[in-house]
Design an enzyme around this catalytic site. Structure first.
Site, PDB file in Angstrom:
ATOM      1  N   ASN A  98       0.878  -1.178   0.000  1.00 10.42           N
ATOM      2  CA  ASN A  98       0.000   0.000   0.000  1.00 10.42           C
ATOM      3  C   ASN A  98       0.910   1.222   0.000  1.00 10.42           C
ATOM      4  O   ASN A  98       1.507   1.542   1.023  1.00 10.42           O
ATOM      5  CB  ASN A  98      -0.891  -0.032   1.246  1.00 10.42           C
ATOM      6  CG  ASN A  98      -1.732   1.223   1.385  1.00 10.42           C
ATOM      7  OD1 ASN A  98      -1.778   2.057   0.483  1.00 10.42           O
ATOM      8  ND2 ASN A  98      -2.398   1.362   2.522  1.00 10.42           N
ATOM      9  N   TRP A  99       0.993   1.854  -1.153  1.00  5.84           N
ATOM     10  CA  TRP A  99       1.914   3.000  -1.279  1.00  5.84           C
ATOM     11  C   TRP A  99       1.372   4.266  -0.618  1.00  5.84           C
ATOM     12  O   TRP A  99       2.073   5.248  -0.503  1.00  5.84           O
ATOM     13  CB  TRP A  99       2.218   3.263  -2.754  1.00  5.84           C
ATOM     14  CG  TRP A  99       3.316   2.391  -3.297  1.00  5.84           C
ATOM     15  CD1 TRP A  99       3.725   1.185  -2.813  1.00  5.84           C
ATOM     16  CD2 TRP A  99       4.162   2.659  -4.432  1.00  5.84           C
ATOM     17  NE1 TRP A  99       4.760   0.687  -3.568  1.00  5.84           N
ATOM     18  CE2 TRP A  99       5.044   1.582  -4.582  1.00  5.84           C
ATOM     19  CE3 TRP A  99       4.235   3.698  -5.356  1.00  5.84           C
ATOM     20  CZ2 TRP A  99       6.007   1.511  -5.579  1.00  5.84           C
ATOM     21  CZ3 TRP A  99       5.181   3.638  -6.365  1.00  5.84           C
ATOM     22  CH2 TRP A  99       6.066   2.564  -6.476  1.00  5.84           C
ATOM     23  N   LYS A 100       0.089   4.243  -0.237  1.00  8.42           N
ATOM     24  CA  LYS A 100      -0.536   5.435   0.366  1.00  8.42           C
ATOM     25  C   LYS A 100      -0.269   6.642  -0.531  1.00  8.42           C
ATOM     26  O   LYS A 100      -0.271   6.498  -1.751  1.00  8.42           O
ATOM     27  CB  LYS A 100      -0.040   5.614   1.805  1.00  8.42           C
ATOM     28  CG  LYS A 100      -0.215   4.325   2.628  1.00  8.42           C
ATOM     29  CD  LYS A 100       0.029   4.482   4.094  1.00  8.42           C
ATOM     30  CE  LYS A 100      -0.198   3.159   4.804  1.00  8.42           C
ATOM     31  NZ  LYS A 100      -0.033   3.222   6.248  1.00  8.42           N
ATOM     32  N   HIS A 144      -9.442   1.224   4.959  1.00 10.59           N
ATOM     33  CA  HIS A 144      -8.179   1.441   5.671  1.00 10.59           C
ATOM     34  C   HIS A 144      -8.419   2.393   6.841  1.00 10.59           C
ATOM     35  O   HIS A 144      -9.198   3.341   6.726  1.00 10.59           O
ATOM     36  CB  HIS A 144      -7.122   2.006   4.717  1.00 10.59           C
ATOM     37  CG  HIS A 144      -5.751   1.941   5.313  1.00 10.59           C
ATOM     38  ND1 HIS A 144      -5.315   2.832   6.263  1.00 10.59           N
ATOM     39  CD2 HIS A 144      -4.736   1.063   5.133  1.00 10.59           C
ATOM     40  CE1 HIS A 144      -4.086   2.509   6.637  1.00 10.59           C
ATOM     41  NE2 HIS A 144      -3.712   1.439   5.974  1.00 10.59           N
ATOM     42  N   GLU A 148      -6.792   4.763   7.940  1.00  7.10           N
ATOM     43  CA  GLU A 148      -6.522   6.175   7.639  1.00  7.10           C
ATOM     44  C   GLU A 148      -7.725   6.823   6.960  1.00  7.10           C
ATOM     45  O   GLU A 148      -7.961   8.020   7.111  1.00  7.10           O
ATOM     46  CB  GLU A 148      -5.243   6.285   6.791  1.00  7.10           C
ATOM     47  CG  GLU A 148      -4.009   6.002   7.651  1.00  7.10           C
ATOM     48  CD  GLU A 148      -2.815   5.446   6.901  1.00  7.10           C
ATOM     49  OE1 GLU A 148      -2.789   5.495   5.656  1.00  7.10           O
ATOM     50  OE2 GLU A 148      -1.891   4.955   7.576  1.00  7.10           O
ATOM     51  N   GLU A 163      -5.193  -4.830  10.645  1.00  6.24           N
ATOM     52  CA  GLU A 163      -4.155  -3.809  10.825  1.00  6.24           C
ATOM     53  C   GLU A 163      -4.406  -3.049  12.125  1.00  6.24           C
ATOM     54  O   GLU A 163      -5.209  -2.099  12.148  1.00  6.24           O
ATOM     55  CB  GLU A 163      -4.165  -2.817   9.653  1.00  6.24           C
ATOM     56  CG  GLU A 163      -3.882  -3.433   8.310  1.00  6.24           C
ATOM     57  CD  GLU A 163      -3.292  -2.408   7.342  1.00  6.24           C
ATOM     58  OE1 GLU A 163      -2.204  -2.672   6.814  1.00  6.24           O
ATOM     59  OE2 GLU A 163      -3.901  -1.343   7.144  1.00  6.24           O
ATOM     60  N   GLY A 200       2.987   2.112  10.843  1.00  2.00           N
ATOM     61  CA  GLY A 200       4.013   3.143  10.714  1.00  2.00           C
ATOM     62  C   GLY A 200       4.765   3.449  11.999  1.00  2.00           C
ATOM     63  O   GLY A 200       5.457   4.462  12.095  1.00  2.00           O
ATOM     64  N   SER A 227       3.652  -2.317  10.275  1.00  2.00           N
ATOM     65  CA  SER A 227       5.101  -2.428  10.519  1.00  2.00           C
ATOM     66  C   SER A 227       5.689  -3.781  10.107  1.00  2.00           C
ATOM     67  O   SER A 227       6.630  -4.271  10.752  1.00  2.00           O
ATOM     68  CB  SER A 227       5.428  -2.114  11.990  1.00  2.00           C
ATOM     69  OG  SER A 227       5.092  -0.764  12.294  1.00  2.00           O
ATOM     70  N   GLY A 264       2.907  -1.237   4.233  1.00  2.00           N
ATOM     71  CA  GLY A 264       2.946   0.179   3.897  1.00  2.00           C
ATOM     72  C   GLY A 264       4.357   0.623   3.549  1.00  2.00           C
ATOM     73  O   GLY A 264       4.849   0.408   2.440  1.00  2.00           O
ATOM     74  N   GLY A 265       5.032   1.227   4.515  1.00  2.00           N
ATOM     75  CA  GLY A 265       6.340   1.835   4.275  1.00  2.00           C
ATOM     76  C   GLY A 265       7.337   0.927   3.577  1.00  2.00           C
ATOM     77  O   GLY A 265       8.067   1.370   2.672  1.00  2.00           O
TER      78      GLY A 265
END
Ligand code: 13P
Length: 252
Positions: free
Chosen positions: A11-13, A95, A97, A166, A172, A211, A232-233
């Site tokens: 997930n590149w957000k 998600h 967010e 999640e 993150g 993470s 994610g990251g």
């Protein structure tokens, strides 16, 4: 039960421009070599989906959100037909967010999931508890209820539908739940899926997200009912993402 191969989705957000398509290409090449051992997808910013599917054919490219309506006066939103047109094959919905920043509740998430599935797009439906909910000791009932309330009632198949657990406090932050806590939550989510979806619920993949890194992927993938990861990251660079993909392929 014979589980399908694991699914590792990035997930590149709100990261990435055309300058980053080389990372997509590197992931695609490695994924091709692992065909049949692991499923790989990248959920890119909407602006990159079309370019990625044209320039890097063969990799599953997804969106990070979808509107529940087929079309209409919804400024800034993107519907299923547009995502198909751009070459996407799946979308994340719900998600944390978006649940937080865009005030998406369970019924909104459910409608989005149903719209995506109705159109033939795959879905990764996210659920997870806050830090305060984890500390309260009620994470399992809260998250299973969230799943029940956001679960699409039609169109879910083992191939086209996945759930991602999640924990919000793990996103993150570098913090990850213990393997016991992941196992407890995934088992509860599995029970809920079977109760709600019958035999399909047995085979729906349940991903862990929050993470995930090369250094913890093997341990996370060893947990029962962890059928992949939403990353994610560590999905932004192929060099960080591919060791996670390889760990999933090896865990099978
Ligand atoms: P991180 O892997 O950066 O913690 O993000 C997880 C996530 O939110 C994926 O959807």
């Amino acid at each position: 039960m014979n589980k399908p191969v694991k699914l590792v989705a990035g997930n590149w957000k709100m990261h990435g421009t055309s300058a980053d398509l080389g990372e997509v290409a590197a992931v695609a090449e490695a994924a091709r070599a692992l065909t049949g051992r692991v499923d790989v997808a990248l959920c890119l910013p909407a602006t990159l989906i079309h370019r990625a599917t044209v320039e890097v054919p063969g990799l599953s490219i997804g969106a990070q959100d979808i509107h529940m309506a087929d079309k209409g006066a919804h400024t800034g939103d993107v519907c299923a037909a547009m995502l198909h047109d751009a070459g996407a094959t799946l979308s994340i919905v719900g998600h944390s967010e978006r649940r937080d920043a865009h005030r998406e509740d369970d019924s909104c998430v459910k409608a989005k999931a149903e719209a995506a599935l109705r159109s033939g797009l795959g879905v990764i439906l996210c659920v997870g508890e806050s830090d305060a909910e984890r500390v309260s000791g009620l994470a399992v009932p809260i998250v299973t209820e969230q799943l029940r309330a956001s679960l699409p009632r039609e169109g879910a198949t083992a191939d086209g539908f996945a759930v991602a657990y999640e924990p919000i406090w793990a996103i993150g932050t570098g913090k990850v739940p213990s393997v016991e806590d992941i196992a407890e939550m995934h088992a509860a989510l599995r029970r809920t899926l079977v109760e709600e979806l019958g035999s399909v619920g047995q085979d729906v993949r349940i991903l862990y997200g929050g993470s995930v890194k090369a250094s913890n992927a093997t341990e996370i993938f060893s947990v029962a009912d962890v059928n992949g990861a939403l990353v994610g990251g560590a999905s932004l660079r192929a060099a960080d993402f591919l060791p996670i993909v390889e760990a999933a392929a090896a865990a099978r």
